[in-house]
Design a protein around this motif. Structure first.
Motif, short mmCIF file in Angstrom:
data_model
loop_
_atom_site.label_atom_id
_atom_site.label_comp_id
_atom_site.label_asym_id
_atom_site.label_seq_id
_atom_site.Cartn_x
_atom_site.Cartn_y
_atom_site.Cartn_z
N MET A 168 0.83 -1.18 0.05
CA MET A 168 0.51 0.13 -0.08
C MET A 168 0.38 1.48 0.04
O MET A 168 -0.11 2.26 -0.61
CB MET A 168 -0.69 0.16 0.90
CG MET A 168 -1.75 0.78 1.03
SD MET A 168 -3.58 0.33 0.15
CE MET A 168 -4.05 1.54 -0.14
N GLN A 177 -4.66 9.35 2.34
CA GLN A 177 -5.82 8.63 2.29
C GLN A 177 -6.68 9.13 0.89
O GLN A 177 -7.59 8.72 0.41
CB GLN A 177 -6.61 8.47 2.92
CG GLN A 177 -6.59 7.21 4.06
CD GLN A 177 -7.00 7.27 5.41
OE1 GLN A 177 -8.02 8.17 5.52
NE2 GLN A 177 -6.78 6.08 5.78
N GLN A 185 -14.34 -1.69 14.39
CA GLN A 185 -14.59 -2.56 13.91
C GLN A 185 -15.34 -3.98 15.43
O GLN A 185 -16.18 -3.45 15.67
CB GLN A 185 -13.17 -3.22 13.83
CG GLN A 185 -12.65 -3.21 13.25
CD GLN A 185 -11.49 -1.29 12.64
OE1 GLN A 185 -11.03 -1.01 13.97
NE2 GLN A 185 -11.82 -0.53 11.87
N ASN A 201 -1.04 -1.23 7.43
CA ASN A 201 -1.57 -2.63 7.91
C ASN A 201 -2.96 -3.05 7.82
O ASN A 201 -3.60 -1.79 8.29
CB ASN A 201 -0.42 -2.29 8.67
CG ASN A 201 1.24 -2.98 8.20
OD1 ASN A 201 0.75 -4.49 7.67
ND2 ASN A 201 1.59 -2.38 8.66
N ASP A 223 -12.49 -2.12 5.95
CA ASP A 223 -12.76 -1.78 7.57
C ASP A 223 -12.61 -2.64 8.36
O ASP A 223 -12.01 -2.32 9.85
CB ASP A 223 -14.22 -0.65 6.70
CG ASP A 223 -14.04 0.64 7.98
OD1 ASP A 223 -12.85 1.21 8.12
OD2 ASP A 223 -15.09 0.91 8.30
N PHE A 232 -11.39 -4.97 9.30
CA PHE A 232 -9.93 -5.53 9.89
C PHE A 232 -9.06 -4.43 10.21
O PHE A 232 -7.34 -4.13 10.16
CB PHE A 232 -9.52 -6.78 9.93
CG PHE A 232 -9.31 -6.98 7.37
CD1 PHE A 232 -8.50 -5.55 7.17
CD2 PHE A 232 -9.84 -7.89 7.05
CE1 PHE A 232 -8.03 -5.53 5.40
CE2 PHE A 232 -9.59 -7.26 5.25
CZ PHE A 232 -8.69 -6.87 4.81
N GLY A 233 -9.75 -3.04 10.03
CA GLY A 233 -8.75 -2.10 10.35
C GLY A 233 -7.84 -1.55 9.72
O GLY A 233 -7.43 -1.03 9.54
N PHE A 234 -8.41 -1.58 7.91
CA PHE A 234 -7.02 -1.19 6.84
C PHE A 234 -7.48 -0.03 5.99
O PHE A 234 -7.85 -0.31 4.90
CB PHE A 234 -7.25 -2.25 5.85
CG PHE A 234 -5.96 -2.51 4.83
CD1 PHE A 234 -5.02 -0.82 5.11
CD2 PHE A 234 -4.73 -3.33 4.98
CE1 PHE A 234 -3.80 -1.26 4.06
CE2 PHE A 234 -4.12 -3.14 3.77
CZ PHE A 234 -3.46 -2.26 3.77
N GLU A 235 -7.78 1.16 7.09
CA GLU A 235 -8.97 1.89 6.41
C GLU A 235 -7.91 2.54 5.52
O GLU A 235 -8.93 3.59 4.31
CB GLU A 235 -8.46 3.11 7.38
CG GLU A 235 -9.63 4.01 7.70
CD GLU A 235 -9.63 5.11 8.50
OE1 GLU A 235 -8.63 5.56 8.84
OE2 GLU A 235 -10.61 5.85 8.46
N SER A 236 -6.69 3.27 4.77
CA SER A 236 -6.31 3.19 3.90
C SER A 236 -6.95 2.80 2.93
O SER A 236 -7.02 3.01 1.65
CB SER A 236 -4.89 3.57 3.91
OG SER A 236 -4.12 2.48 3.89
N LEU A 237 -6.81 1.59 3.01
CA LEU A 237 -7.71 0.52 1.50
C LEU A 237 -8.97 0.49 1.35
O LEU A 237 -9.62 0.98 -0.12
CB LEU A 237 -7.56 -0.81 2.24
CG LEU A 237 -7.41 -1.89 1.05
CD1 LEU A 237 -7.20 -1.94 -0.58
CD2 LEU A 237 -7.49 -3.14 1.02
N PHE A 238 -9.68 1.09 2.30
CA PHE A 238 -11.04 1.26 2.47
C PHE A 238 -11.29 2.36 1.69
O PHE A 238 -12.23 2.27 0.70
CB PHE A 238 -11.25 1.47 3.97
CG PHE A 238 -13.04 2.35 3.65
CD1 PHE A 238 -14.36 1.49 3.99
CD2 PHE A 238 -13.38 3.06 4.67
CE1 PHE A 238 -15.07 1.77 3.74
CE2 PHE A 238 -14.07 3.76 4.70
CZ PHE A 238 -15.53 3.82 4.65
N MET A 239 -10.51 2.94 2.06
CA MET A 239 -10.51 4.66 0.63
C MET A 239 -10.47 4.68 -0.56
O MET A 239 -11.33 5.29 -1.39
CB MET A 239 -9.74 5.17 1.91
CG MET A 239 -10.07 6.28 3.01
SD MET A 239 -11.51 6.57 3.06
CE MET A 239 -11.43 7.68 5.04
#
Ligand code: SF4
Ligand code: SF4
Ligand code: SF4
Ligand code: SF4
Ligand code: SF4
Ligand code: SF4
Ligand code: SF4
Ligand code: SF4
Lengths: 114, 141, 279, 649, 359
Positions: free
Chosen positions: A4, C31, C185, C247, E116, E118-125
């Motif tokens: 990422m 982001q 979560q 992560n 989201d 599993f707390g991967f916020e930037s991927l969600f965004m």
């Protein structure tokens, strides 16, 4: 993990993609479906729109010569627009705005000339 | 006092509850959080917990199995709090107006401060609605 | 001394709040978003202070003050350059009080959160203590005031271990186990679920103190002058932000495994190294 | 004056014990117990304020003879116990090992005394030796032990009522309880190792008898386990005696300690073996865990002021003799391992007394670790731990006993939300736990000193010790706090707290103890100056100063009292202005499905109400006894083996 | 051993929609799950009997707002079947276009929620940012962002002209670029994502078949079953191969969906290029009579409409069989034994949609 990283680094060093609504407003698409306008000239209060409205958002009062339109019930499907025999209903490309009170719109027609 | 009013208006935290919606408005609310709309610009955070929330965003009409939950959540929010209903079906019942399990609009269960029409309400409309709600929050309601 | 005392109490939260604000801004930018203004944390906290208080039971409220006060005490101890190990123990007291507070309500999510917070302490406390011992071995004293040389050249494994502890203490992915900072979560807001208004604000305030304190401890590793230390701290903080954003959040068992194997492992190796070759 | 005080401290409890045994009347017995408690407390305090230390004292030689005879009588009794069990229940590990160990002991001691020893009985000048360390122990034994006995008066009444016994056995109970104190005083005063050995065996006897007091099969089994495991220590003792006498020709403990030579290491290692069986270190922890079947006062006594403390006392006592040797380092490793292992095992325990037991084992491990590190700072830590641990642990057992007699359960899960049901005793219990767990209380100051001492230790093994130390102390936090969490977990309610009725015999001892823990922690500087510093100073150069009441060593500084001010501020100030108006009270968050705000119920399947259950975390699968116990024992045995190998090489 | 029994939902930040799982755990290991559904039951099936049958399109679209198009499609196809209406082929291609567009936005939405959870916020965004492109296409072509509202009985209501098709292709290229660059590599490679999904919530092929799982849940367990293989709308002309993974865990299901996003992209492009000229709707008169079962493939699996008409303007019965309802039993096999932290991930891995599950 590192997969990422390029993305966030690129994001960090470039301008955010955010649309700055409400300061900058994007023009809606020409096809967008928004609030309804009733043309009191064309409408003959036949009531077809009321009957085919899936949300029961239009009440046509033939005697009282009014149409009550509830934008808070309308689902902006456009069924009435297509179903109106007189093409008296048009759909704006702007959505109807939020409000503190939910008031129906009452469209009053001039007294019948017939 | 000015400080407080200002801070209240600048830091509204959301709780979203889906009371029986079709998901349409819910995902538009979520879309508001994402980069293109990014309501965190206004300090808005989606909290997911009534005790931390200032604004209750409700989607969907009130229905029999769910209104009790909605009420409970509303009660657990500390004052000042405002309720914003998103979507036509939450405002009046909308397309579900004749469904047997539906009570009607959310205002049948808890006091509502702002109504956002639309089916589904656009993110822009939701932002407008929240901004309206902020005015109420500012004054401590 | 009185001046340092007061400055530590008054200035620290401003630094902490500012860091939190920048944190949110940077995260948003990573982001692709604009994010809140930098002063957002201050708006949040003022708002929280002005909210009406709703309460589940009384004891959490009492314990929140303890949490805050002990963290402030730790900050003061740092400012007065006292014993590092004692400072860590005092920080431990604060955390225990927080956990006790959220244990005090029979609420599913805050209980699970507290249990996990305990496991978090289980993970990071050994790292901090070992770090203080490693610093002692280099400087010959546990007193912060005795640190005069740059420590990073010999203590870099400890520094890496401290980064792990920093992630846990900043409640960031992948070790954001007990409170799920983004709140989407499984445990809602975990340990913070039952706090609201003023008390949530106090916790946030304490968190600011804690953040600055932990960064300050990290900055000790480079005390050839104040600025390099501060830069080191800020650099570490930025690294944690990046790690947070690349992560997924992991589970507690993973956290314990990593922090023990990597964190404690590195520290112990470092200590063995010092014992064998220098110190 | 001092002579008579010594006499009272040792002999009076024996006498009082015999009186208790003969008294059938409950009131009279209570009176005797009460009286002896007061006498003992007064004696110890008088002793402390009157005496000049160190002092040696030798009573007349008849006593040597008496002890010589009693020693064999005692062994004969142990043998009888083993044989009796053998004939009744057939071959079992417990009776075979008892018989075997007693025989080994008796035969070797007899061989030694009758054939090798130049005189019979062997006398030593002085027979008793009292320095500040003994004095500290004496204070602990007399004050805490007596308070526990007083508590026992009511506890045993209720206990027997609950069991529905027809004929009271309390006379035996108090016989052993009170005698125990005398034997302990004997241990800490004795200089003649043979005397020490005798009193040592008397405590084993008392311990055995008290554990099997309830006579359930489990109690008998546990009693025997305590007996034979401690007899291993007894064997160690005899071997140590023989070896020491062979190479030195004297059995004066002080002489041995003050003239350390490399030959001494082997007897010291055997003495250490005795010490660690007595203080239930891994792998010998089994007997102490088994001892949990005994009534609560027994556990309190065993864990705080007697029995296990004898073990660590001996370890600290002989520490100067192995200063700087490899034995010392190995002892530190051994203690450190026990500290860590017991703390980790405690996490998975759900029974209150077992958690306390593991905590004791763990803390004793820490004390032994300090003795092994063997620097002045470490010994300071060890002695302070002995003091503060005794107070807090005695307190906690008494509290658990009280709780048990209210809810008739020892399971931690059943203590959920107890602050609301029994606010007084629960509050004291929590305070007691906090005094075990948080800075700036005494235990934590000691732990701080221990960690700094371990960090400063020059031994090559110190990284290993540090590893045990940090993991152990992290685990300690986990098991205490999650237990505290159980107590606190209450349901929102608009009603205020209602205290349970005050029961003097239950509540006074615990209140005195918690008061003591707090006051002594605050007064850490004077406590150090009056008690600990001279005790350390007998054999070491002290390095700790208490300038402006800060606890300052060469490498660090602990500022305790300002933290107490913070603590007081944190507790007192908010409780003045945090107001809980009923209308502000809301239910806990249960995803919107609460039934009522003040019941722990939620709506679920078919709209039914379901009880919210919040079990604690026990990590049974990862850290459970089943999984780890074996391995811990094996590792500990290996360490022990290495220890002996190191000494022999 | 100490047991924990807690409500997970109806209001829970992991679930955008109200559903409750009554969880029983030991430590944090799940030992029992009872799902409680019904929180958003509105009674749509009943209301559908009260409305004129044409209006039901709008109601059916709002059974659920995510794959609303599929509901309308399924309903319209059913009525068309019953009334023997021949739908113009351009309309069939347009239906495929919007259907696949819905699938893309639905899968993207889900992927974001999973990230989201599993707390991967930037991927969600990132995912939701890419999704906005799809929504723009939707708004541009149909006028609504998520509820397209373009189906009518006999065809569709909106057309896509050359210029618009051009624009759509451009936007899709933009989307593909974004997805290729930042989303796909992360999902395929990131070790933390794998840590959270691989081996979590395993559903074997046998279990999947036995429990009648549908959609990606089924395909993730190695069964090649997809309603699009029945070649409704224009899938016959465009051609279709289902995507199958065999591991049966949460990661496999994730992969199925991610690959389907790309597959849908191809199908859309094909549909645009192959689209014949002609009418977009035929006029339908008369009233439905008889009964029919109509099936389409939703993003989450097979959707079934049973429609019974009696010759009046109102239907006699409308019964909707939805994929989530079919997938919940498999969830109950996957959850026991997992960690509490895995509950959101596993639950989301079947992509639960309560709105249509309960109607
Ligand atoms: S259908 Fe058209 S003409 Fe008839 S009432 Fe409605 S708007 Fe008027
Ligand atoms: S747009 Fe649809 S819902 Fe709105 S008034 Fe017209 S028919 Fe009714
Ligand atoms: S307003 Fe429309 S889109 Fe929104 S929830 Fe209701 S039915 Fe769905
Ligand atoms: S009507 Fe209700 S109670 Fe009866 S079977 Fe159906 S769901 Fe169950
Ligand atoms: S879902 Fe069933 S019970 Fe509910 S309204 Fe419809 S027909 Fe009635
Ligand atoms: S499966 Fe989900 S997204 Fe699709 S229609 Fe049903 S509720 Fe909506
Ligand atoms: S409702 Fe459907 S799935 Fe359930 S038992 Fe009946 S037929 Fe089977
Ligand atoms: S789940 Fe199916 S069977 Fe049950 S009430 Fe709903 S529609 Fe009827």
């Amino acid at each position: 993990m590192p997969w990422m990283l390029p993305t966030i680094m690129k994001n960090l060093f470039s301008r955010p993609v955010t649309r700055r609504y409400p300061y900058v407003k994007r023009p809606p698409f020409p096809e967008a479906r928004g609030k309804l306008h009733f043309d009191t000239e064309k409408c003959n209060l036949c009531g077809a729109c009321s009957r085919i409205c899936p949300a029961n958002a239009i009440i046509v009062d033939k005697e009282g010569r009014t149409i009550k339109y509830n934008p808070f019930a309308c689902i902006y499907c456009g069924n009435c627009v297509e179903g109106c025999p007189k093409k008296a209903i048009t759909m704006d490309i702007l959505y109807s705005p939020p409000a503190i009170q939910k008031e129906e719109e009452v469209i009053t027609f001039p007294p019948s000339t017939k | 006092m000015n400080w407080i009013a200002r801070s209240r208006a600048k830091s509204p935290w959301l709780l979203h509850y889906d009371c029986g919606s079709c998901n349409g408005c819910d995902i538009e609310i979520l879309a508001c959080l994402t980069p293109l709309y990014d309501i965190e610009r206004f300090g808005i955070v989606n909290m997911g917990n009534p005790k931390h929330a200032d604004i209750l965003l409700v989607t969907g009409p009130a229905n029999h199995p769910n209104y009790r939950v909605l009420k409970n959540l509303y009660e657990q929010m500390p004052e000042p709090k405002v309720v914003v209903v998103v979507g036509s079906c939450g405002c009046t019942g909308g397309v579900f107006h004749n469904c047997p399990n539906i009570l009607g609009g959310i205002d049948k269960v808890i006091p509502v401060d702002v109504y956002v029409p639309g089916c589904a309400a656009k993110p822009e409309a939701i932002i407008d609605g929240v901004v309206l709600a902020l005015e109420k929050l500012k004054n401590g309601k | 001394m009185a001046i340092i005392f007061i400055a530590a109490i008054v200035v620290t939260p401003f630094i902490g709040g500012l860091l939190r604000g920048i944190d949110r801004k940077l995260t948003a930018h990573m982001q692709g978003r604009i994010g809140p203004p930098i002063q957002q944390p201050f708006y949040d906290i003022i708002k929280l202070f002005s909210k009406s208080q709703i309460i589940t039971t009384r004891s959490p409220l009492l314990l929140v003050y303890g949490y805050l006060l002990f963290i402030v005490a730790a900050v003061v101890l740092f400012a007065l350059k006292q014993d590092l190990l004692m400072l860590i123990l005092v920080l431990g007291v604060a955390d225990v009080l927080l956990v006790m507070g959220s244990f005090s309500t029979r609420s599913p999510y805050s209980q699970i959160g507290s249990n996990r917070e305990l496991l978090q302490m289980f993970s990071y406390e050994p790292i901090l203590i070992l770090a203080s011992i490693a610093i002692y071995m280099e400087t010959g004293s546990f007193l912060i005031s005795r640190i005069q040389q740059p420590l990073l050249p010999t203590l870099w494994p400890v520094y890496l271990a401290l980064l792990i502890a920093l992630i846990i203490l900043m409640r960031k992915s992948p070790f954001d186990i007990s409170a799920s900072e983004h709140a989407h979560q499984e445990i809602v807001r975990g340990i913070f679920t039952e706090y609201s208004g003023l008390y949530l604000g106090l916790i946030e305030l304490a968190h600011w103190y804690e953040l600055v304190l932990v960064l300050a401890v990290i900055s000790l590793l480079w005390t050839a002058g104040v600025w390099p230390g501060i830069l080191l701290a800020l650099f570490s903080w930025f690294i944690v932000l990046i790690i947070d954003n690349i992560n997924a959040r992991l589970t507690w068992s993973w956290m314990i495994r990593t922090s023990w194997v990597a964190g404690i492992g590195l520290s112990i190796l470092n200590i063995i190294g010092l014992r064998l070759f220098g110190g | 004056m001092t002579a008579s005080l010594i006499g009272i401290a040792i002999l009076f409890p024996f006498a009082a014990g015999f009186v208790c045994l003969t008294l059938k009347n409950h009131k009279a017995r209570a009176g005797v117990v009460f009286l002896s408690a007061i006498v003992l407390i007064a004696t110890s305090i008088l002793f402390f304020s009157q005496g000049t230390f160190p002092l040696g004292y030798t009573p007349s030689h008849e006593w040597d003879m008496a002890i010589f005879v009693l020693d064999y009588l005692l062994m004969a009794y142990f043998l009888y116990l083993g044989l009796n069990d053998f004939f009744r229940n057939g071959i079992k590990i417990r009776n075979v090992s008892t018989i075997g160990l007693v025989l080994v002991q008796a035969i070797s001691l007899a061989l030694f005394e009758f054939s090798w020893a130049p005189e019979l009985p062997i006398t030593v000048e002085p027979a008793l030796f009292i320095d500040h360390l003994s004095l500290i122990m004496c204070l602990i034994i007399c004050i805490i032990g007596s308070l526990i006995c007083i508590y026992g008066i009511k506890y045993m009444q209720d206990h027997e009522k609950h069991l529905g016994l027809e004929k009271t056995k309390q006379n035996w109970f108090f016989f052993y309880m009170v005698m125990f104190l005398g034997a302990m005083n004997g241990i800490v005063f004795a200089n003649n190792i043979l005397w020490l050995y005798f009193f040592w065996e008397v405590t084993t006897l008392c311990c055995y008898a008290l554990i099997r007091h309830d006579e359930t099969p489990e109690a008998i089994e546990s009693g025997f386990r305590a007996l034979w495991m401690n007899l291993i220590g007894g064997v160690g003792f005899v071997v140590a005696i023989i070896l020491a006498f062979n190479s030195y020709g004297t059995l004066s403990l002080i002489t041995l300690i003050s003239n350390p030579t490399p030959f001494l290491l082997l007897p010291l290692a055997f003495l250490f073996l005795a010490a660690l069986t007595k203080s239930a270190q891994v792998p010998f922890q089994g007997w102490l865990l088994g001892a949990m079947v005994a009534p609560v006062p027994v556990s309190a006594l065993l864990h705080s002021s007697t029995m296990v403390k004898a073990g660590v006392y001996l370890a600290v006592r002989i520490a100067p003799a192995f200063w700087g040797t490899s034995l010392s380092a190995m002892i530190a490793v051994f203690g450190g391992f026990t500290f860590m292992a017991a703390a980790i095992l405690a996490i998975s325990q759900s029974e209150a007394k077992r958690v306390l037991a593991y905590s004791t084992i763990s803390n004793l491990g820490l004390i032994i670790l300090c003795a092994g590190i063997n620097t002045p700072l470490a010994i300071t830590a060890a002695i302070m731990l002995i003091i503060f641990h005794a107070i807090s642990k005695g307190l906690l057992f008494l509290c658990v006993g009280n709780i048990e007699h209210n809810i008739w359960s020892k399971n931690i899960e059943d203590m959920q939300g107890l602050v609301r049901r029994l606010p007084l005793i629960t509050g004291i219990t929590i305070a007691g736990m906090i005094s075990m767990l948080l800075a700036p209380f005494g235990v934590l100051i000691s732990k701080w000193a221990a960690i700094e001492a371990a960090g400063a230790s020059a031994s090559l093994l110190s990284p290993l010790i540090l590893l045990f130390l940090v993991i152990g102390s992290a685990a300690t936090t986990v098991f205490w706090v999650k237990w505290i969490g159980r107590f606190l977990s209450e349901v929102p309610s608009t009603e205020g707290l209602k205290m349970e009725p005050f029961s003097p015999l239950y509540h006074t001892p615990v209140m005195l103890l918690i008061g003591g823990a707090v006051v002594l922690s605050i007064l850490i500087a004077p406590v150090y100056n009056w008690l600990v510093s001279p005790a350390v100073g007998t054999f070491y150069l002290t390095t700790v100063s208490t300038q402006s009441w800060f606890f300052r060593s060469a490498i660090g500084c602990f500022v305790a009292w300002p933290l107490f001010i913070v603590l007081a501020a944190a507790l007192v100030v908010p409780s003045l202005f945090v107001k809980t108006k009923p209308e502000r009270i809301r239910a806990a968050y249960m995803c919107g499905e609460n039934v009522e705000y003040d019941t722990p119920q939620f709506r679920s399947v078919a709209d039914d109400k379901f009880e919210l259950q919040l079990g604690g975390v026990y990590l049974e699968e990862d850290l459970g006894e089943k999984k780890l116990d074996k391995w811990f024992k094996v590792i500990a045995l290996i360490i022990l083996l290495v220890l002996f190998v190191v000494v022999l090489v | 051993m100490a047991r924990t029994v807690i409500p997970f939902g109806p209001q829970h930040p992991v679930f955008p929609e109200p559903i409750q799982l009554k969880l029983e755990c030991e430590d944090e290991r799940i030992v029992g799950v009872v799902p409680v559904i019904g929180y958003i039951s509105r009674g749509i099936e009943k209301a559908a009997e009260l409305n004129p049958f044409r209006n039901n399109i709008f109601l059916c679209e709002r059974v659920c707002g995510i794959c609303s198009f599929m509901h309308a499609l399924c309903y319209c196809q059913g009525i068309e079947d019953m009334m023997k209406v021949e739908v113009p082929s351009r309309a069939r291609f347009l239906r495929v276009f919007w259907a696949e567009l819905s699938r893309m936005h639905s899968h993207l939405l889900w992927l974001g929620l999973l990230a989201d959870s599993f707390g991967f916020e930037s991927l969600f965004m990132q995912v939701w940012r890419a999704r906005e492109i799809i929504l723009d296409i939707s708004e541009m072509t149909s006028g609504h962002r998520i509820i397209q509202s373009t189906n009518v009985i006999g065809g569709v209501r909106r057309d896509i002209d050359e210029e618009m098709a051009q624009k759509v292709e451009e936007m899709l290229a933009q989307f593909k670029e974004l997805a290729d660059r930042s989303i796909l590599p992360t999902i395929l490679n990131d070790p933390t994502i794998k840590e959270r999904t691989v081996g979590k919530g395993i559903l074997t092929k046998e279990q999947a078949e036995l429990l009648a799982a549908v959609g990606p849940t089924l395909r993730g367990s190695g069964v090649a079953s997809d309603m699009r293989m029945t070649e409704y709308a224009a899938y016959k002309e465009i051609g279709f191969e289902p995507i199958v993974e065999t591991a049966g865990d949460s990661y496999a299901r994730t992969l199925v969906r991610v690959k389907e996003i790309y597959q849908s992209l191809d199908i859309i492009l094909k549909a645009l290029s192959m689209m014949p000229e002609g009418d977009i709707a035929v006029r339908v008169t008369g009233r439905p009579e008889g009964e029919v079962v109509s099936r389409v493939e939703q993003p989450r699996g097979e959707l079934i409409y049973y429609v019974k008409g009696n010759g009046t303007a109102n239907l006699e019965r409308l019964k909707i069989g939805t994929p989530t309802f079919a997938n919940i039993p498999s969830l109950l096999v996957m959850l026991p034994g997992c960690e509490l932290a895995d509950v959101p991930v596993i639950t989301l891995s079947i992509d639960p949609c309560i709105a249509c599950c309960e109607r």
